[in-house]
Scaffold this active site. Structure first.
Site, PDB file in Angstrom:
ATOM      1  N   ASP A   1      67.109  -3.992  89.907  1.00 34.92           N
ATOM      2  CA  ASP A   1      67.290  -3.822  88.460  1.00 34.92           C
ATOM      3  C   ASP A   1      66.973  -2.386  88.067  1.00 34.92           C
ATOM      4  O   ASP A   1      66.219  -1.691  88.742  1.00 34.92           O
ATOM      5  CB  ASP A   1      66.369  -4.787  87.691  1.00 34.92           C
ATOM      6  CG  ASP A   1      66.889  -5.134  86.304  1.00 34.92           C
ATOM      7  OD1 ASP A   1      67.273  -6.293  86.085  1.00 34.92           O
ATOM      8  OD2 ASP A   1      66.899  -4.232  85.424  1.00 34.92           O
TER       9      ASP A   1
ATOM     10  N   VAL B   1      73.390  -0.088  89.117  1.00 33.91           N
ATOM     11  CA  VAL B   1      74.662  -0.457  89.763  1.00 33.91           C
ATOM     12  C   VAL B   1      75.789   0.526  89.463  1.00 33.91           C
ATOM     13  O   VAL B   1      76.873   0.419  90.034  1.00 33.91           O
ATOM     14  CB  VAL B   1      75.102  -1.907  89.411  1.00 33.91           C
ATOM     15  CG1 VAL B   1      74.067  -2.920  89.867  1.00 33.91           C
ATOM     16  CG2 VAL B   1      75.429  -2.053  87.930  1.00 33.91           C
TER      17      VAL B   1
ATOM     18  N   TYR C   1      84.058  -5.306  76.999  1.00 34.21           N
ATOM     19  CA  TYR C   1      83.355  -6.415  77.675  1.00 34.21           C
ATOM     20  C   TYR C   1      84.359  -7.433  78.214  1.00 34.21           C
ATOM     21  O   TYR C   1      84.266  -7.866  79.365  1.00 34.21           O
ATOM     22  CB  TYR C   1      82.376  -7.072  76.694  1.00 34.21           C
ATOM     23  CG  TYR C   1      81.464  -8.112  77.324  1.00 34.21           C
ATOM     24  CD1 TYR C   1      80.259  -7.728  77.916  1.00 34.21           C
ATOM     25  CD2 TYR C   1      81.795  -9.462  77.321  1.00 34.21           C
ATOM     26  CE1 TYR C   1      79.411  -8.673  78.482  1.00 34.21           C
ATOM     27  CE2 TYR C   1      80.959 -10.408  77.893  1.00 34.21           C
ATOM     28  CZ  TYR C   1      79.761 -10.018  78.468  1.00 34.21           C
ATOM     29  OH  TYR C   1      78.929 -10.960  79.043  1.00 34.21           O
TER      30      TYR C   1
ATOM     31  N   LYS D   1      85.008  -8.401  82.099  1.00 32.89           N
ATOM     32  CA  LYS D   1      84.773  -9.760  82.621  1.00 32.89           C
ATOM     33  C   LYS D   1      86.071 -10.394  83.118  1.00 32.89           C
ATOM     34  O   LYS D   1      86.074 -11.128  84.105  1.00 32.89           O
ATOM     35  CB  LYS D   1      84.102 -10.626  81.551  1.00 32.89           C
ATOM     36  CG  LYS D   1      82.686 -10.170  81.175  1.00 32.89           C
ATOM     37  CD  LYS D   1      81.726 -10.217  82.357  1.00 32.89           C
ATOM     38  CE  LYS D   1      80.290  -9.921  81.947  1.00 32.89           C
ATOM     39  NZ  LYS D   1      79.353  -9.956  83.084  1.00 32.89           N
TER      40      LYS D   1
ATOM     41  N   THR E   1      69.275 -15.759  76.260  1.00 28.61           N
ATOM     42  CA  THR E   1      68.592 -14.701  77.030  1.00 28.61           C
ATOM     43  C   THR E   1      68.401 -13.478  76.122  1.00 28.61           C
ATOM     44  O   THR E   1      68.965 -13.426  75.024  1.00 28.61           O
ATOM     45  CB  THR E   1      69.438 -14.234  78.237  1.00 28.61           C
ATOM     46  OG1 THR E   1      70.526 -13.417  77.751  1.00 28.61           O
ATOM     47  CG2 THR E   1      69.987 -15.377  79.057  1.00 28.61           C
TER      48      THR E   1
HETATM   49  N1  LIG Z   1      73.518 -14.334  77.847  1.00 28.26           N
HETATM   50  C1  LIG Z   1      74.766 -14.712  77.677  1.00 28.26           C
HETATM   51  O1  LIG Z   1      75.119 -15.372  76.683  1.00 28.26           O
HETATM   52  C2  LIG Z   1      75.817 -14.389  78.712  1.00 28.26           C
HETATM   53  C3  LIG Z   1      77.060 -15.018  78.620  1.00 28.26           C
HETATM   54  C4  LIG Z   1      78.034 -14.758  79.561  1.00 28.26           C
HETATM   55  C5  LIG Z   1      77.772 -13.857  80.585  1.00 28.26           C
HETATM   56  N2  LIG Z   1      76.565 -13.253  80.649  1.00 28.26           N
HETATM   57  C6  LIG Z   1      76.350 -12.311  81.757  1.00 28.26           C
HETATM   58  O2  LIG Z   1      75.204 -12.690  82.482  1.00 28.26           O
HETATM   59  C7  LIG Z   1      74.646 -11.534  83.118  1.00 28.26           C
HETATM   60  C8  LIG Z   1      73.160 -11.505  82.846  1.00 28.26           C
HETATM   61  O3  LIG Z   1      72.957 -11.397  81.453  1.00 28.26           O
HETATM   62  P1  LIG Z   1      71.625 -11.902  80.720  1.00 28.26           P
HETATM   63  O4  LIG Z   1      72.070 -12.666  79.547  1.00 28.26           O
HETATM   64  O5  LIG Z   1      70.682 -12.515  81.683  1.00 28.26           O
HETATM   65  O6  LIG Z   1      71.105 -10.490  80.177  1.00 28.26           O
HETATM   66  P2  LIG Z   1      69.703  -9.750  80.252  1.00 28.26           P
HETATM   67  O7  LIG Z   1      69.857  -8.575  79.359  1.00 28.26           O
HETATM   68  O8  LIG Z   1      68.587 -10.699  80.042  1.00 28.26           O
HETATM   69  O9  LIG Z   1      69.652  -9.262  81.775  1.00 28.26           O
HETATM   70  C9  LIG Z   1      70.508  -8.290  82.294  1.00 28.26           C
HETATM   71  C10 LIG Z   1      69.759  -7.481  83.336  1.00 28.26           C
HETATM   72  O10 LIG Z   1      70.679  -6.512  83.891  1.00 28.26           O
HETATM   73  C11 LIG Z   1      69.982  -5.299  84.039  1.00 28.26           C
HETATM   74  N3  LIG Z   1      70.898  -4.167  84.048  1.00 28.26           N
HETATM   75  C12 LIG Z   1      71.623  -3.673  83.005  1.00 28.26           C
HETATM   76  N4  LIG Z   1      72.303  -2.592  83.399  1.00 28.26           N
HETATM   77  C13 LIG Z   1      72.022  -2.398  84.715  1.00 28.26           C
HETATM   78  C14 LIG Z   1      72.418  -1.445  85.682  1.00 28.26           C
HETATM   79  N5  LIG Z   1      73.228  -0.430  85.369  1.00 28.26           N
HETATM   80  N6  LIG Z   1      71.936  -1.559  86.943  1.00 28.26           N
HETATM   81  C15 LIG Z   1      71.089  -2.561  87.263  1.00 28.26           C
HETATM   82  N7  LIG Z   1      70.648  -3.482  86.395  1.00 28.26           N
HETATM   83  C16 LIG Z   1      71.121  -3.402  85.129  1.00 28.26           C
HETATM   84  C17 LIG Z   1      69.039  -5.250  82.834  1.00 28.26           C
HETATM   85  O11 LIG Z   1      67.978  -4.323  83.054  1.00 28.26           O
HETATM   86  C18 LIG Z   1      68.577  -6.677  82.749  1.00 28.26           C
HETATM   87  O12 LIG Z   1      67.402  -6.925  83.495  1.00 28.26           O
HETATM   88  C19 LIG Z   1      75.427 -10.332  82.577  1.00 28.26           C
HETATM   89  O13 LIG Z   1      76.408  -9.948  83.507  1.00 28.26           O
HETATM   90  C20 LIG Z   1      76.073 -10.896  81.313  1.00 28.26           C
HETATM   91  O14 LIG Z   1      77.260 -10.203  80.963  1.00 28.26           O
HETATM   92  C21 LIG Z   1      75.571 -13.500  79.757  1.00 28.26           C
END
Ligand SMILES: NC(=O)c1ccc[n+]([C@@H]2O[C@H](COP(=O)([O-])OP(=O)(O)OC[C@H]3O[C@@H](n4cnc5c(N)ncnc54)[C@H](O)[C@@H]3O)[C@@H](O)[C@H]2O)c1
Length: 250
Positions: free
Chosen positions: A36, A64, A155, A159, A190
């Site tokens: 992370d 990343v 976004y 995706k 989240t």
């Molecule tokens: N929460 C939702 O409703 C939802 C819905 C659909 C998809 N998602 C996807 O799920 C995944 C996780 O999201 P989440 O809701 O747990 O969010 P979150 O913000 O709680 O966690 C995301 C994590 O990714 C890390 N991150 C961000 N940019 C980064 C980088 N450049 N390199 C390494 N780490 C990085 C952040 O530091 C964080 O710890 C994401 O890909 C998000 O698009 C989330």
């Protein structure tokens, strides 16, 4: 124990869906690397979890968007854990801005993390997994990989790209013993949703026939399935974990 002795990398593992996935894998006997951007949070999460389960939990700082950091993450994980059996390519950011106001910088940043970042991690994983002759990569897509939404052009493009890239990678990797799948979460409770007010949250809830937001653990369970041998004949698919969001309107 469904992941006994396995080695797993979770990008974005310091928070939300990623952190829940880290813990589920540890519960099922794996050793896990939290990768992370969030250095201090990631390190303290790993320190809390390491020693709580049979497997090891390590933290590695990794952005990343940086190929050198991503490649180093895999080299170090192989050195320290002996290989990489599964990867959750989960790091991602949100982004809601009217399309006529989005700057190049914002658009490209979202693509760089949510699409190019997923490719960088998958490429590094394939190199290791081809040598092993086995492995499972799970990419985090979204309901917004198969549905459009206003003010989220970057976004949804990212995706949607993840969903179709997953198919291409799966076809390419299958003869070498590596499976590649994606997960399409609905709205999950989240920190990514922290910016939304109550009215917006109620609006989002109403889009899910199950009548609530998802929980990180529910996405983690889908990751666990796709990562494990239980999904040995599953590749190239996107498993929606969305409370019925993409099933249609009532
Ligand atoms: N929460 C939702 O409703 C939802 C819905 C659909 C998809 N998602 C996807 O799920 C995944 C996780 O999201 P989440 O809701 O747990 O969010 P979150 O913000 O709680 O966690 C995301 C994590 O990714 C890390 N991150 C961000 N940019 C980064 C980088 N450049 N390199 C390494 N780490 C990085 C952040 O530091 C964080 O710890 C994401 O890909 C998000 O698009 C989330």
């Amino acid at each position: 124990m469904r992941m006994q002795g396995k080695s797993v990398i979770v990008t974005g593992g310091a928070s939300g869906i990623g952190l829940a996935s880290v813990e589920r894998c540890l519960e099922e006997g794996a050793s896990v690397v939290i990768a992370d951007l969030k250095g201090s949070e990631g390190a303290s999460r790993a320190a809390e979890l390491d020693g709580k389960y049979a497997g090891t939990c390590l933290f590695k700082a990794c952005d990343v968007t940086d190929t050198v950091q991503v490649d180093r993450l895999f080299v170090e994980t192989v050195d320290e854990l002996g290989g990489v059996d599964s990867v959750f390519n989960n790091a991602g950011i949100g982004g809601v801005t009217p399309s006529d106001e989005v700057s190049d910088e914002e658009f490209l940043r979202i693509i760089d993390i949510n699409l190019s970042g997923v490719f960088r991690v998958a490429r590094a994983a394939l190199r290791v997994m081809y040598r092993q002759g086995s492995g499972s990569i799970v990419n985090c897509a979204s309901i917004l990989g198969v549905f459009g939404q206003s003010q989220t052009a970057a976004y949804t493009a990212a995706k949607g790209g993840v969903v179709n890239m997953t198919r291409s990678l799966a076809i390419e990797a299958a003869p070498k013993g590596v499976r590649v799948n994606a997960i399409g979460p609905g709205y999950i409770d989240t920190p990514l949703l922290e910016a939304l007010d109550d009215e917006m949250l109620q609006g989002l809830i109403s889009l899910h026939p199950i009548g609530r937001l998802g929980r990180s653990e529910e996405v983690a369970n889908a990751f666990l399935f796709l990562a494990s041998e239980e999904a040995s004949f599953v590749t190239g698919t996107t498993l929606m974990v969305d409370g019925g969001f993409t099933a249609g309107k009532s």
